[in-house]
Enzyme design. Structure first.
Site, PDB file in Angstrom:
ATOM      1  CG  ASP A 118      45.510   4.696  40.960  1.00  0.00           C
ATOM      2  OD1 ASP A 118      44.836   3.211  41.254  1.00  0.00           O
ATOM      3  OD2 ASP A 118      46.017   5.461  41.771  1.00  0.00           O
ATOM      4  CG  HIS A 150      47.457   6.281  36.088  1.00  0.00           C
ATOM      5  ND1 HIS A 150      48.730   5.962  36.298  1.00  0.00           N
ATOM      6  CD2 HIS A 150      46.788   7.041  36.713  1.00  0.00           C
ATOM      7  CE1 HIS A 150      49.102   6.560  37.639  1.00  0.00           C
ATOM      8  NE2 HIS A 150      47.991   6.905  37.908  1.00  0.00           N
TER       9      HIS A 150
HETATM   10 ZN   LIG Z   1      45.108   9.428  40.486  1.00  0.00          ZN
END
Ligand SMILES: [Zn+2]
Length: 189
Positions: free
Chosen positions: A15, A157
């Site tokens: 993400d 991430h």
């Molecule tokens: Zn996020």
């Protein structure tokens, strides 16, 4: 005992990117390992890094929507939330030529009214090592490896050096343990 030759499936998702600095390292590492993943992109980051988004598609990864400015969608009007979503889809479609199918709402926050209006497939996760919080490669690897199960979706991430390094280590460790990395459509469908 009968040997199980079927490999256990698991999916990696990233993400908040793309990150100009760290995403290229991740893409290179994934390619080297023959692993495809899913990237839930923030629209404004995608707009600034169109070449990385094109590379993702070229390498067979899934590109999904993570809103335009990384907002909590249930903290605004449905109109504002839909604009965050459609602006991101527009920018991604312009870059890739493809319609975006999947959405991961930031913080996992969606609401019913929005769910009715937005005809995308919402993808959450099963394993969250809180990589953004600890930013420590070995901690992230340990948390994922100890908690993962067959058919899980792992959340990371690609905007932190530690997370990118951890992701590549996780692949190496889990492959040893008989896991196969698939894109999430293989788990969801
Ligand atoms: Zn996020």
């Amino acid at each position: 005992m009968k040997q199980n030759i079927e490999r256990k499936k698991v999916a990696l998702t990233f993400d908040d990117g793309p990150s100009e600095k760290y995403t290229p390292i991740l893409l290179e590492g994934l390619k080297k390992r023959g692993v495809r993943a899913a990237f839930f992109l923030v629209g404004e980051n995608a707009r600034e890094n169109p070449k990385l988004v094109q590379q993702m598609i070229k390498d067979g990864h899934i590109v999904g929507n993570h809103t335009y400015t990384h907002v909590q969608l249930n903290g605004m009007t449905v109109e504002q939330a839909m604009k965050e979503i459609t602006d991101t889809n527009d920018v991604l479609k312009k870059i890739t030529g493809q319609q975006v199918v999947y959405i991961r709402p930031p913080f996992g926050a969606f609401d019913e009214e929005l769910d009715e209006k937005c005809d995308m497939i919402q993808v959450l996760w099963n394993v969250d090592p809180l990589d953004w919080k600890c930013q420590n490669c070995s901690t992230v690897v340990k948390r994922v490896v100890e908690n993962v199960q067959e058919n899980d979706i792992i959340l990371l991430h690609d905007i932190y050096a530690s997370s990118v390094e951890a992701a590549l280590n996780i692949i190496d460790v889990l492959k040893e343990q008989g896991y196969e990395f698939v894109t999430l459509d293989e788990l969801l469908l």
